[in-house]
Design a protein around this motif. Structure first.
Motif, PDB file in Angstrom:
ATOM      1  N   LYS B   3       0.839  -1.202   0.000  1.00 37.09           N
ATOM      2  CA  LYS B   3       0.000   0.000   0.000  1.00 37.09           C
ATOM      3  C   LYS B   3       0.867   1.242   0.000  1.00 37.09           C
ATOM      4  O   LYS B   3       2.049   1.182   0.340  1.00 37.09           O
ATOM      5  CB  LYS B   3      -0.880   0.008   1.249  1.00 37.09           C
ATOM      6  CG  LYS B   3      -1.951  -1.042   1.243  1.00 37.09           C
ATOM      7  CD  LYS B   3      -2.501  -1.225   2.637  1.00 37.09           C
ATOM      8  CE  LYS B   3      -3.374  -2.474   2.658  1.00 37.09           C
ATOM      9  NZ  LYS B   3      -3.525  -2.976   4.005  1.00 37.09           N
ATOM     10  N   THR B 423      -3.207  -0.197   8.227  1.00 36.81           N
ATOM     11  CA  THR B 423      -3.859   0.815   7.406  1.00 36.81           C
ATOM     12  C   THR B 423      -4.450   1.949   8.225  1.00 36.81           C
ATOM     13  O   THR B 423      -4.845   2.966   7.690  1.00 36.81           O
ATOM     14  CB  THR B 423      -4.991   0.194   6.562  1.00 36.81           C
ATOM     15  OG1 THR B 423      -5.881  -0.490   7.459  1.00 36.81           O
ATOM     16  CG2 THR B 423      -4.451  -0.765   5.524  1.00 36.81           C
ATOM     17  N   GLY B 462      -2.823   0.668  -2.645  1.00 29.83           N
ATOM     18  CA  GLY B 462      -2.677  -0.775  -2.719  1.00 29.83           C
ATOM     19  C   GLY B 462      -1.661  -1.139  -3.770  1.00 29.83           C
ATOM     20  O   GLY B 462      -1.274  -0.312  -4.595  1.00 29.83           O
TER      21      GLY B 462
END
Lengths: 238, 474
Positions: B3, B423, B462
C-alpha cells in the motif's frame, strides 16, 4: 505676437499663438499626464497619455502636439479621458516585459508614476511577453529593450541636444525597436559621444548605466534643461 | 498487499511538497519518499540578463531567506568583477547574514516547529500552529516573534527593506549601517539574547520527554558539509568547504567553491522536481550528506564567542559527540541564533560598519564565477557564466534544501517505519512524519527555484495501484 484665449477645464487662459494645449494647461496650472514629452526637445505625440477633449471636435487630441486656437474649449480629465489614459498605460505594460521588482528604475520610473496617476491597479490586456534583448556592448551604458516604451525621448535628446543622432526607430508596428547606429551593437556606434543624455531622458529603466542594480537608477533631468539653456540662452548656471 | 500513503501537501514548511509512504503486504512501512512538486525555472529565465541583476532576481526566489541569494549572487558577481571587496562591505554583508540567520531560525523554531512539542504531537491540528501557541503561551510566542523581528530589522536597517532588499551588489554593498541603526541594534540585543537563552532552557528541559523523537527523527549516520573558517571556526559567509562524517572525522577540508563540481554530484529522480546532490567520491546515494545548522555545528570546532561555545560544549555532551539525529537541527538552530547575536554585538562595535567605502567598481574580468554562502538552511552555491559584456549565459544554483534531499527522504522513511503500522493512520502519526521534514526547515520555493500552499492529503495505495484510504486536512 498675437495671443490666443481659450478655456481649459473652465479656466480662462491667454497664451501666445503657436503654443500647444500642454503649454497652455501648464500656464493655467492644469496637470495633464505625459510620458513621451520632455522639456527641451520637440514633441511627437507617441504615448497618447496627454489626449484631451476639445468641444466641437469629434476626436481626442494629443495636447503636446496640438496648437491652441481662439476660443478653444478644452477638457483634460473627463471620465472618457480617464478611461482612455488608463487603457493606454495598460497597453504599454502589456506590450513589453516590465518587471518592476528587479528593474533599475523601480521607484524612480515615470511609467510606474503614470500607472499610479491613472489608477492602474492591473492590466486588462494579456501580456505579450515579447522576446527582446539587452545590449550592454557600450562601455558605460546598457539598453534593455524589454523595458522600452518607444517614447523616442532618447532619439530626440541625442539628435536635438547632443547632435549625435545615435538612435532611431527600426521596423514597424509591433516589431518596432530603438536601434543604435545602423542597428549595430551600441558599443560599435562611432557617433555615440557617451554623453549619457539618453540615460537621463529615458523615462523607464530601458537605458541605464552599467553596474546599476535594482532601483538604483538616478536621473539628472535638470541637466538636459541646463544644456539647452546654456546653448540657446548662454546661461551657465543651474 | 502493498500500500501507499500520501501526505499532500506537507504543512508548516516553506513551499509545496507531498510525502508517499509505501506499505508492504504485512502492512509495514517499506519505503517513503519526499516529493517536491514545485517547478520554477529561475536558472533558465535568468539567461540573457546582465549579471549585475542576479542578486535582485535570485533574491526573489524566496521571501524567507532572500538575503542568502543576495549574498551568494553578490559574491559570484565579485568573482566576475575579479575584485576584493572593501573590508567594510564584507563586515556589512556578514551583519546582514547574521540578521537573517536570527530571523529565519526564530521563524523555524517558534512559529513552525515549537507547536508540535509545546502543544503536543497529537493535539488539534487546527490549533497546532503559531496562533495556538499565542493562545497557550503568549509570552513565549511574543518573545519568539520579537526575536524574529530583531533579525528582520537588522536586515531592514542595512537594506532599507525587510524582504528583498537588493542591497548587496557585485563589488560590495550599497550603503553602510547608520549610527542610528547601530544604536537600535545595541538597544535590542539584550532582549534577543534573553529570548534565545530562554528557548535553549525550554528545549533542553523538553529533551527528556522527546527521547523517542530524537531516536526516530532522521537518526542515522551521514556526512555533514558546510563552510568553516580558520582553525575550524563556525562560518556563515566566507571560509572554505569541509566534509566530516558521523564520527567527527574530517573527510575533506579546505575545499574551494570553485571546484564544487569535483566533489558534488547532482542526481535526478523522476518523482521529484528537487535534485539529489551527493558527495561525489562516495557516489550516489552513498554520498548522502546533510547541510544547515546541524551540519555547521557538527563540522566546526568552535563558535568563537563565549556563550555559544559554552552551549556548544553542552550540545556535544548531550548528543554524545557528533549529533546524528536530525531532531538536533532545532537545538543547533538555537545555538546558531546565540552565536549570531554575539557576533552582531562584536560587529556593531567595529568602526568599519559605518564606513562609506563599501563598493568596488570594475568591469567584466572573468567570464565565469562561483559564489558560496551559508543560508540558514545550509550551503548555497551560485554559478554563472557570462559573455564578454556580462550577460548571463548559464546559471546553476545549488540550494541548501536540495542538498538535504537524500537525508529528508531517509528521515521520512525512518519515522514512517516507527510510527505507522497497518492501514489505520492517525493524524498525529502523519504529523510526526511531517515534523521530520520540518526539522530540516526546508525551503522548497528556494530549492526548486512557486508559490506554495500547505494543507495535507494522505493516500493509502494498494499494490494494484488503487487508493484504499484517503484523509484530507485543509
Amino acid at each position: 505676437m498675437s495671443v490666443r484665449t481659450l478655456t481649459i477645464n473652465n479656466i480662462p487662459v491667454a497664451i501666445e499663438e503657436g503654443a500647444t494645449i500642454l503649454e497652455a494647461a501648464k500656464e493655467a496650472g492644469v496637470t495633464i499626464p505625459t510620458l513621451c514629452h520632455l522639456e527641451g526637445v520637440s514633441d511627437v505625440g507617441a504615448c497618447r497619455l496627454c489626449l484631451v477633449e476639445v468641444e466641437n471636435i469629434n476626436k481626442l487630441l494629443p495636447a503636446c502636439v496640438t496648437q491652441v486656437t481662439e476660443e478653444m474649449v478644452v477638457h483634460t480629465n473627463t471620465p472618457k479621458l480617464q478611461e482612455y489614459r488608463r487603457m493606454a498605460v495598460e497597453l504599454i505594460f502589456a506590450e513589453g516585459n516590465h518587471v518592476c521588482a528587479i528593474c533599475v528604475a523601480n521607484g524612480n520610473c515615470e511609467l510606474q508614476d503614470a500607472a499610479i496617476q491613472v489608477g492602474m491597479d492591473h492590466t486588462r490586456f494579456p501580456y505579450r511577453f515579447p522576446d527582446r534583448h539587452v545590449d550592454v556592448s557600450h562601455s558605460q551604458f546598457g539598453i534593455d529593450h524589454n523595458r522600452c516604451i518607444l517614447c523616442t525621448r532618447c532619439i530626440r535628446v541625442c539628435n536635438e541636444i547632443e547632435g549625435a543622432h545615435v538612435w532611431d526607430v527600426a521596423q514597424r508596428g509591433e516589431n518596432c525597436y530603438i536601434a543604435s547606429g545602423l542597428s549595430q551593437p551600441w558599443g560599435e556606434v562611432e557617433a555615440c559621444t557617451s554623453c549619457g543624455k539618453c540615460v537621463d531622458a529615458c523615462p523607464t529603466g530601458a537605458i541605464f548605466r552599467k553596474g546599476t542594480t535594482s532601483a538604483e537608477k538616478q536621473r539628472d533631468r535638470a541637466k538636459l534643461e541646463f544644456v539647452v539653456n546654456a546653448r540657446e540662452k548662454q546661461e551657465w548656471t543651474r | 498487499m502493498t500500500k501507499k500513503i500520501v501526505i499532500d501537501p506537507v504543512t508548516r514548511i516553506e513551499g509545496h511538497a507531498k510525502i508517499s509512504i509505501y506499505l508492504n503486504d504485512a502492512g509495514e512501512v517499506d519505503d517513503a519518499r519526499f516529493h517536491v512538486v514545485e517547478y520554477r525555472g529561475f536558472e533558465k529565465f535568468c539567461e540573457g540578463r546582465p549579471f549585475t541583476e542576479m542578486a535582485g532576481i535570485t533574491a526573489r526566489i524566496c521571501g524567507i531567506c532572500p538575503v542568502s541569494h543576495l549574498l551568494a549572487a553578490a559574491k559570484t558577481g565579485d568573482k566576475i568583477l575579479a575584485v576584493k571587496i572593501p573590508p567594510a562591505a564584507e563586515k556589512l554583508r556578514r551583519l546582514m547574514n547574521l540578521g537573517q540567520i536570527t530571523q529565519s531560525h526564530a521563524l523555524s523554531f517558534f512559529h513552525l516547529s515549537s507547536p508540535d512539542w509545546l502543544l503536543g504531537w497529537d493535539s488539534d491540528p487546527a490549533k497546532r500552529n503559531v496562533f495556538g501557541l499565542i493562545a497557550a503561551d503568549p509570552d513565549l510566542a511574543r518573545a519568539g516573534i520579537r526575536l524574529r523581528q530583531f533579525g528582520q530589522t537588522v536586515i531592514e536597517l542595512l537594506g532599507a527593506k525587510k524582504i528583498h532588499a537588493a542591497w548587496a551588489v557585485p563589488g560590495g554593498v550599497r550603503s553602510p549601517l547608520s549610527p542610528g541603526g547601530v544604536a537600535w541594534i545595541r538597544d535590542r540585543l539584550p532582549e534577543s539574547r534573553a529570548t534565545v537563552k530562554m528557548a535553549l532552557d525550554l528545549f533542553k528541559n523538553l529533551m527528556e520527554s522527546l527521547t523517542t523523537e530524537i531516536e526516530q527523527f532522521g537518526h542515522f549516520p551521514s556526512l555533514f558539509m558546510g563552510l568553516v573558517g580558520k582553525n575550524g571556526l563556525w562560518e556563515h559567509y566566507g571560509g572554505q568547504i569541509r566534509f566530516s562524517d558521523s564520527e567527527g572525522n574530517i573527510l575533506a577540508d579546505g575545499l574551494s567553491e570553485d571546484d564544487y563540481q569535483d566533489y558534488l554530484g547532482e542526481a535526478v529522480e523522476k518523482w521529484s522536481y528537487l535534485k539529489f546532490p551527493y558527495y561525489k567520491p562516495l557516489g550516489y546515494p552513498d554520498g548522502i550528506y546533510r547541510v544547515g545548522p546541524l551540519a555547521r555545528v557538527n563540522i566546526c570546532s568552535h563558535f568563537g564567542t563565549p556563550e555559544a561555545d559554552k552551549e556548544l560544549q553542552e550540545f556535544r555532551q548531550r548528543a554524545g559527540g557528533v549529533a546524528t539525529s536530525s531532531f538536533f537541527y532545532h537545538y543547533a538552530r538555537l545555538l546558531e541564533i546565540l552565536a549570531a547575536l554575539e557576533r552582531i554585538e562584536q560587529l556593531i562595535d567595529d568602526p568599519d560598519i559605518t564606513s562609506q567605502r563599501v563598493r568596488a567598481n570594475a568591469g567584466i574580468n572573468q567570464l565565469e564565477g562561483i559564489g558560496v554562502s551559508e543560508a540558514p538552511r545550509g550551503t548555497l552555491f551560485h554559478h554563472y557564466k557570462v559573455d564578454e559584456n556580462g550577460l548571463i549565459q548559464k546559471v546553476n544554483l545549488i540550494i541548501a534544501t536540495g542538498q538535504n534531499n537524500l537525508a529528508m527522504n531517509k528521515t521520512v522513511a525512518q519515522i514512517a517505519k516507527h510510527y505507522i503500522q497497518g492501514t489505520e493512520v492517525t493524524e498525529g502519526m502523519l504529523n510526526r512524519v511531517e515534523a521530520g521534514i520540518r526539522a530540516f526547515d526546508p525551503c522548497l520555493s528556494c530549492s526548486t527555484h512557486a508559490a506554495g500552499q500547505m494543507p495535507l492529503h494522505v493516500q493509502l495505495w494498494g499494490a494494484d495501484g488503487s487508493i484504499l484510504n484517503e484523509v484530507y486536512r485543509n
